[in-house]
Design a protein around this motif. Structure first.
Motif, mmCIF file in Angstrom:
data_model
loop_
_atom_site.group_PDB
_atom_site.id
_atom_site.type_symbol
_atom_site.label_atom_id
_atom_site.label_comp_id
_atom_site.label_asym_id
_atom_site.label_seq_id
_atom_site.Cartn_x
_atom_site.Cartn_y
_atom_site.Cartn_z
ATOM 1 N N ILE B 70 0.841 -1.200 0.000
ATOM 2 C CA ILE B 70 0.000 0.000 0.000
ATOM 3 C C ILE B 70 0.877 1.251 0.000
ATOM 4 N N ASP B 71 0.585 2.161 -0.906
ATOM 5 C CA ASP B 71 1.305 3.437 -0.949
ATOM 6 C C ASP B 71 0.634 4.389 0.047
ATOM 7 N N GLN B 72 1.313 4.621 1.164
ATOM 8 C CA GLN B 72 0.697 5.395 2.247
ATOM 9 C C GLN B 72 0.463 6.859 1.853
ATOM 10 N N ASP B 73 1.215 7.370 0.854
ATOM 11 C CA ASP B 73 1.063 8.769 0.466
ATOM 12 C C ASP B 73 -0.279 9.041 -0.200
ATOM 13 N N THR B 74 -0.789 8.054 -0.953
ATOM 14 C CA THR B 74 -2.034 8.305 -1.673
ATOM 15 C C THR B 74 -3.227 7.593 -1.040
ATOM 16 N N CYS B 75 -2.963 6.768 -0.010
ATOM 17 C CA CYS B 75 -4.041 6.013 0.652
ATOM 18 C C CYS B 75 -4.990 6.963 1.381
ATOM 19 N N CYS B 78 -9.586 4.485 3.626
ATOM 20 C CA CYS B 78 -11.023 4.205 3.551
ATOM 21 C C CYS B 78 -11.360 2.810 4.066
ATOM 22 N N GLY B 79 -10.373 1.927 4.047
ATOM 23 C CA GLY B 79 -10.594 0.590 4.603
ATOM 24 C C GLY B 79 -11.263 -0.394 3.663
ATOM 25 N N SER B 80 -11.499 -0.004 2.395
ATOM 26 C CA SER B 80 -12.179 -0.956 1.508
ATOM 27 C C SER B 80 -11.281 -2.166 1.205
ATOM 28 N N CYS B 81 -9.957 -1.974 1.270
ATOM 29 C CA CYS B 81 -9.045 -3.095 1.051
ATOM 30 C C CYS B 81 -9.241 -4.151 2.136
ATOM 31 N N ALA B 82 -9.315 -3.672 3.392
ATOM 32 C CA ALA B 82 -9.491 -4.608 4.503
ATOM 33 C C ALA B 82 -10.839 -5.314 4.399
ATOM 34 N N ASP B 83 -11.861 -4.602 3.907
ATOM 35 C CA ASP B 83 -13.186 -5.208 3.775
ATOM 36 C C ASP B 83 -13.186 -6.390 2.808
ATOM 37 N N VAL B 84 -12.460 -6.259 1.704
ATOM 38 C CA VAL B 84 -12.514 -7.329 0.697
ATOM 39 C C VAL B 84 -11.513 -8.449 0.961
ATOM 40 N N VAL B 111 -6.254 -4.677 -4.648
ATOM 41 C CA VAL B 111 -5.780 -3.816 -5.736
ATOM 42 C C VAL B 111 -6.960 -3.327 -6.568
ATOM 43 N N TYR B 112 -7.884 -4.273 -6.869
ATOM 44 C CA TYR B 112 -9.031 -3.915 -7.704
ATOM 45 C C TYR B 112 -10.030 -3.046 -6.948
ATOM 46 N N GLN B 113 -10.010 -3.125 -5.622
ATOM 47 C CA GLN B 113 -10.997 -2.425 -4.821
ATOM 48 C C GLN B 113 -10.581 -0.994 -4.482
ATOM 49 N N CYS B 114 -9.281 -0.742 -4.444
ATOM 50 C CA CYS B 114 -8.795 0.550 -3.954
ATOM 51 C C CYS B 114 -9.254 1.691 -4.871
ATOM 52 N N PRO B 115 -9.964 2.688 -4.310
ATOM 53 C CA PRO B 115 -10.498 3.766 -5.159
ATOM 54 C C PRO B 115 -9.400 4.699 -5.690
ATOM 55 N N THR B 116 -8.230 4.710 -5.048
ATOM 56 C CA THR B 116 -7.193 5.654 -5.493
ATOM 57 C C THR B 116 -5.998 4.947 -6.141
ATOM 58 N N GLU B 117 -6.176 3.671 -6.458
ATOM 59 C CA GLU B 117 -5.096 2.882 -7.074
ATOM 60 C C GLU B 117 -3.803 2.985 -6.275
ATOM 61 N N SER B 118 -3.954 2.902 -4.962
ATOM 62 C CA SER B 118 -2.778 3.038 -4.096
ATOM 63 C C SER B 118 -2.132 1.701 -3.741
ATOM 64 N N ILE B 119 -2.673 0.620 -4.290
ATOM 65 C CA ILE B 119 -2.113 -0.692 -3.940
ATOM 66 C C ILE B 119 -1.547 -1.343 -5.192
ATOM 67 N N ARG B 120 -0.363 -1.875 -5.066
ATOM 68 C CA ARG B 120 0.229 -2.617 -6.181
ATOM 69 C C ARG B 120 0.704 -3.971 -5.678
ATOM 70 N N MET B 121 0.849 -4.909 -6.617
ATOM 71 C CA MET B 121 1.346 -6.226 -6.263
ATOM 72 C C MET B 121 2.842 -6.259 -6.545
ATOM 73 N N GLU B 122 3.608 -6.789 -5.586
ATOM 74 C CA GLU B 122 5.048 -6.905 -5.803
ATOM 75 C C GLU B 122 5.471 -8.350 -5.623
ATOM 76 N N PRO B 123 6.249 -8.855 -6.589
ATOM 77 C CA PRO B 123 6.728 -10.229 -6.429
ATOM 78 C C PRO B 123 7.676 -10.308 -5.237
ATOM 79 N N GLN B 124 7.637 -11.432 -4.551
ATOM 80 C CA GLN B 124 8.486 -11.609 -3.381
ATOM 81 C C GLN B 124 9.554 -12.642 -3.679
ATOM 82 N N ILE B 125 10.754 -12.395 -3.192
ATOM 83 C CA ILE B 125 11.776 -13.437 -3.256
ATOM 84 C C ILE B 125 11.511 -14.360 -2.072
#
Lengths: 286, 300, 121
Positions: B70-75, B78-84, B111-125
């Motif tokens: 989650i990008d805290q600068d643009t978040c 709203c909590g919709s991410c936690a809801d889904v 990612v699909y739920q966030c109204p401000t597109e503040s969430i991205r998926m990052e691959p993990q090692i």
């Protein structure tokens, strides 16, 4: 207080330790067998399993009358569990993780969810009055984690003072799911290179989850001193040693708990439970 | 024609890896010299390397699943991410929403739920995979970082590379040390196998778990043989396994006695058959190997 | 017609790969002109659902038919839904994609009527 008994390496005596600890705790304990792929604790506790609940994951169902094959569901699914090919939308239940994205994002509202059963929860009381529950992953189903999650959420008959959760072997997601929310990780190992290697893995998880840990060395004397050296170096307390004894191995093979075969171990497990309680209380006092 | 043999157990700690290591040693010294590729598919307890003493030739980071960030600068909090989120992976703390990377399943619902597109998926090692040269042939193995998910994916990767190597070099056998249990890693490890050997224990727990892993193999159409380790700890239990197998039409290929030499060999970092070939466990494992080989070579 | 052959390499001369979902690559051939292109299989190292992913890849290449050695249930369901004909090149003999193409043109290959192997992950 929630104690997880884990090991990394399989067959080190996790279930032996978990069931012995549960038996000395008696009525104040609820014991959960979280090794849903190979649950064995019931073989030693002999509970009367009179509660049963099917569990699984919410699976999408596509209403073919409303589906326009737009492909949105396939695009959002990270697991390739739903695919649109030509004029057909296919769902592959064994790939679905039940996240709900396809259902939520279908522009036609053509997807609904139903429970896809992948396992069962079973629970009951033992002769000693301790509450027991386990999860059983259905044969052929890949995902253990949802069963473990549901097992931990299953409401107890009464709020137990002590929860003992028997973890699966390994050091990947099912072990993490079991350890989440625990107050103490009791790590059972054997003094061999395999035991040590796998102990290190599970110590790594406990550290990452910030759960205090202690070690039980089982089959003490069969291998070398490297586990002792590692524990000393890492500041991990060795809370109990159980020497390799053929009578114990034979008793366990017959399905008798350690305490049935060797009642002389009862005080040692009472001490172990008390020691864990002290450590957890000290942790909270900090 | 290349064959894949997988060693499994259901219950952990029955001696799977000790048996696999002995097979690798016996194969290297017998008719299959230079014909074997070894794969350790028990990636969250990768112990085969402790016996085969591999010299690592190539290390690759293993990209596991993706996790949400989650990008805290643009978040907007709203909590919709936690809801889904159905994996309890989004936590509210001090007026911020944070992702617990260990709990995150990588579904991207947030990612699909966030109204401000503040969430991205990052691959993990999530670990490392290795190609090694071991004392008994090429070894494909891996280490999953503690607590990572996706061991099924890493198992598939290790096995796939071992299989391609065997195909490339026209080797006859891929010998796979499998994980315990019956879930995702086991299914991934057993997929495509020509034969499975189950190392069972004559204990109440061992019989139960053997039956579950046999059920899994049947489900996926992999033929199975059973051998009984530490058989003399509880001979009645060993007999019960043999009876249960007979009823299911599964062939049992031998009993291995409890033998302290197995632990000593492990401490010495050797296969038991190399450490003390005349030890009772070594002789029994060698006999099991001959029978397994006969099944592998028998025309289907 | 546009045909896909599963191969273990990057050209029509590469060895034929008898598995569909876990094939190393796919060779897209125009059976009329003989021109071809090779495409890596995105599903090769997928955790699960290789058959689905591979089928989506083949459908995306615009193939009308595919030749492989075996089709799992998910691949079979997916390719059927996409209307792609599945041909079987049986046997274990080493051969190249070009050899298989010749067999296909000679009408020697039968079509799969059902999934030819149990589900794998």
């Amino acid at each position: 207080m929630r104690i997880v008994v884990a090991s990394g390496k399989g067959g080190t005596g996790k279930t032996t330790v978990a069931t012995s600890l549960a038996l000395v705790g008696g009525e104040s304990v609820r014991c959960l067998d979280c090794d849903v792929e190979a649950p064995n604790a019931a073989l030693f506790l002999h509970p009367v399993l009179d509660r049963r609940q099917e569990v699984g994951i919410p699976l999408p169902r596509v209403d073919t009358a409303r589906c326009t094959h737009c492909g949105k569901c396939a695009e959002v699914c990270q697991y390739h569990a739903i695919a649109v090919l030509g004029q057909t939308t296919l769902v592959f239940p064994e790939l679905c993780h039940g996240c709900g994205s396809c259902t939520r994002l279908c522009p036609e509202g053509a997807i609904s969810e139903h429970l896809h059963v992948t396992g069962v929860l079973e629970g009951g009381l033992t002769a000693d009055g301790l509450e027991f529950a386990r999860g059983l992953l259905q044969v052929g189903e890949p995902m253990a984690v949802p069963i473990i999650r549901e097992l931990k959420r299953w409401p107890p008959r009464r709020r137990p003072a002590i929860e003992i959760w028997d973890a699966p072997p390994g050091a990947s997601c099912p072990v993490v799911e079991t350890l989440r929310g625990a107050d103490f990780a009791l790590l059972v190992t054997e003094p061999t290179p395999f035991g040590l290697h796998d102990l290190k893995q599970v110590v790594g998880i406990a550290r990452e989850l910030k759960i205090p840990a202690g070690v039980v060395v089982n089959r003490d004397g069969i291998g070398d001193q490297a586990v002792d050296a590692y524990c000393a170096d890492q500041g991990l307390p060795i809370l109990l040693r159980i020497p390799m004894e053929r009578r114990i191995a034979e008793g366990l093979a017959r399905g008798r708990s350690l305490l049935e075969t060797a009642p002389d171990y009862r005080p040692a497990f009472q001490d172990l439970l008390a020691a864990i309680q002290d450590r957890v209380n000290a942790e909270y006092a900090r | 024609m290349m064959k894949q043999l997988i060693v499994l157990s259901g219950k952990g700690g029955t001696g799977k890896t000790s048996v696999t290591a002995a097979f690798a040693h016996l194969a290297a010294g017998g008719r299959l010299t230079g014909q074997v590729v070894i794969a350790d598919a028990d990636v969250d307890a990768a112990n085969l390397e402790l016996v085969l003493q591999p010299r690592v030739l190539e290390t690759q980071p293993f990209q596991g699943g993706q996790v949400a960030v989650i990008d805290q600068d643009t978040c907007l909090v709203c909590g919709s991410c936690a809801d889904v989120c159905r994996f309890d992976a989004i936590i509210e703390r001090d007026g911020q929403y944070l992702v617990d990377p260990i709990a995150c399943d990588g579904c991207a619902a947030c990612v699909y739920q966030c109204p401000t597109e503040s969430i991205r998926m990052e691959p993990q090692i999530a670990g490392k995979s290795y190609v090694s040269e071991s004392r008994y042939g090429p070894l494909y193995h891996a280490n999953l970082d503690p607590g990572q998910e996706n061991s099924g994916k890493l198992v598939t990767l290790v096995k796939q590379r071992a299989r391609l190597r065997a195909l490339d070099e026209d080797r006859e056998l891929v010998l796979v040390d499998g994980p315990p249990g019956i879930g995702c890693p086991v299914i991934a490890a057993a997929s495509g196998a020509d034969l499975a050997l189950i190392v069972a224990e004559p204990t109440a727990a061992g019989v139960h778990d053997m039956q579950r892993v046999l059920g899994t193999l049947r489900h996926f159409g992999v033929p199975a043989l059973v051998c009984i380790n530490k058989a003399d700890i509880y001979p009645e239990g060993a007999a019960a396994i043999e009876t249960s197998c007979r009823a299911d039409g599964v062939v049992t290929v031998g009993r291995i006695p409890f033998d302290a030499t197995v632990a000593s060999a492990m401490v010495a970092g050797e296969a038991v058959t190399a450490f003390r070939p005349e030890a009772p466990a070594s002789l029994a494992v060698a006999a099991v190997w001959e029978r397994v080989l006969a099944f592998l070579e028998a025309p289907a | 017609m546009k045909l896909v052959i599963s191969i273990a390499g990057d050209s029509l001369q590469s060895p034929f790969d008898a598995r569909f979902g876990r094939a190393a690559a796919f060779c897209l051939v125009d059976s009329d002109t003989g021109s071809w292109t090779a495409h890596a299989n995105p599903a090769l190292e997928a955790a699960g659902g290789a058959g689905v992913q591979a089928a989506q890849c083949v459908a995306g290449l615009g193939a009308q038919a595919v030749v492989s050695g075996a089709y799992g249930p998910k691949a079979y369901a997916s390719l059927s839904a996409a209307g792609i004909a599945m041909h079987l090149a049986p046997g274990n003999a080493p051969r190249t994609g070009a050899d298989v193409l010749a067999q296909f043109k000679a009408g020697e290959l039968s079509q799969a009527q059902a999934a030819t192997q149990d589900g794998r992950h």
